[in-house]
Design an enzyme around this catalytic site. Structure first.
Site, short mmCIF file in Angstrom:
data_model
loop_
_atom_site.label_atom_id
_atom_site.label_comp_id
_atom_site.label_asym_id
_atom_site.label_seq_id
_atom_site.Cartn_x
_atom_site.Cartn_y
_atom_site.Cartn_z
N HIS A 1 -3.54 -5.18 0.38
CA HIS A 1 -3.02 -5.57 1.69
C HIS A 1 -2.97 -7.09 1.82
O HIS A 1 -3.93 -7.71 2.31
CB HIS A 1 -3.88 -4.96 2.80
N CYS B 1 0.83 -1.21 0.00
CA CYS B 1 0.00 0.00 0.00
C CYS B 1 0.87 1.27 0.00
O CYS B 1 1.44 1.60 -1.02
CB CYS B 1 -0.99 -0.02 1.16
N GLU C 1 -1.35 -8.87 3.87
CA GLU C 1 -1.10 -9.35 5.23
C GLU C 1 -2.35 -9.90 5.91
O GLU C 1 -2.26 -10.66 6.88
CB GLU C 1 -0.47 -8.24 6.09
#
Length: 258
Positions: free
Chosen positions: A221, A113, A223
């Site tokens: 994202h 990001c 994660e």
């Protein structure tokens, strides 16, 4: 064999709007621990505390995570406007030269990001202050309401360059991702190769040309639930493999992964 140490660039934060700290999301640390089999550490985003040489000495890989503040437009030759949002000049001062130093040395780098945008700016690229204000573009921002699962839910497809780095890592030219960003790439930096686009044309995946090591960035994202997601897991696994190779004194160019 000891686990590689991967640094996560911290984000400035105030506990109870009073006490300043350097913070990292648990998701990032969990992804590095479980998928990369690495030891995550937080790197303070402040050149008064640490510099690029320190980071290269300490770490076998670097994650440039997302963050609420944006890269200051002064870093890519534009004037500040209200649309650019808030800034963290300390992070700018540390991270932009750190990216170039890591790429030159071959130390693995994964941008997420804001980190994706930092990688572009570090090599001379520019950013749009607000994607949703551009004609024909979608709103890529995080949904304002709902649970964490709602905010990080899959939002759109990303189409990858055939036989590119990401295609080889993911095993598919079309992937599904979340979307939680306002800004995005306007012009790509001199060595920045865009390998993935959202349906509205927004750049979503990049790598740095001729980097001697892993140097990839994504606008989404990965994660979130990285160990379960079919897109996130191979990305973090490839990054972890590169960090492990660095820890063993080797180099593993991202273009050869997968």
């Amino acid at each position: 064999m000891s686990r590689p140490v991967i640094g996560i660039i911290g984000n400035s934060h105030l506990i109870n709007d009073t006490y300043p700290v350097q913070a990292s999301g648990d998701m990032n640390m969990e992804a590095l621990r479980t998928v990369c089999d690495a030891v995550p550490i937080i790197i303070p985003a402040d050149t008064a505390m640490i510099d690029a040489a320190d980071v290269l000495t300490l770490c076998d890989g670097i994650v440039l995570p997302g963050g609420r503040p944006n890269v200051h437009p002064e870093e890519y030759g534009e004037d500040e406007t209200e649309a650019h949002g808030t800034f963290d000049r300390n992070r700018d001062r540390l991270v932009l030269p750190l990216i170039r130093a890591c790429v030159e040395a071959g130390l693995p780098v994964l941008g997420i990001c804001r980190g994706f945008q930092e990688m572009n700016v570090a090599f001379g690229g520019t950013l749009h202050p607000e994607i949703r204000d551009l004609p024909g573009r979608d709103n890529h921002r995080m949904p304002p309401d709902g649970s964490l699962e709602d905010k990080f839910a899959i939002r759109h497809i990303v189409t990858l360059t055939e036989d590119g780095v990401f295609h080889r890592i993911m095993g598919s030219q079309t992937i599904l991702t979340n979307s939680l960003h306002g800004q995005g790439i306007k012009t790509a930096g001199a060595r920045v190769i865009v390998e993935g686009h959202a349906p509205d044309g927004t750049p979503e995946a990049i790598h740095i040309a001729d980097a001697p090591g892993f140097a990839l960035g994504v606008q989404w994202h990965p994660e979130f639930q990285a160990g379960l997601d079919p897109v996130s897991r191979p990305l973090f696994a490839a990054f972890g493999e590169a960090a492990g190779a660095w820890a063993q004194g080797r180099r593993m160019p991202a273009r050869k992964v997968g």
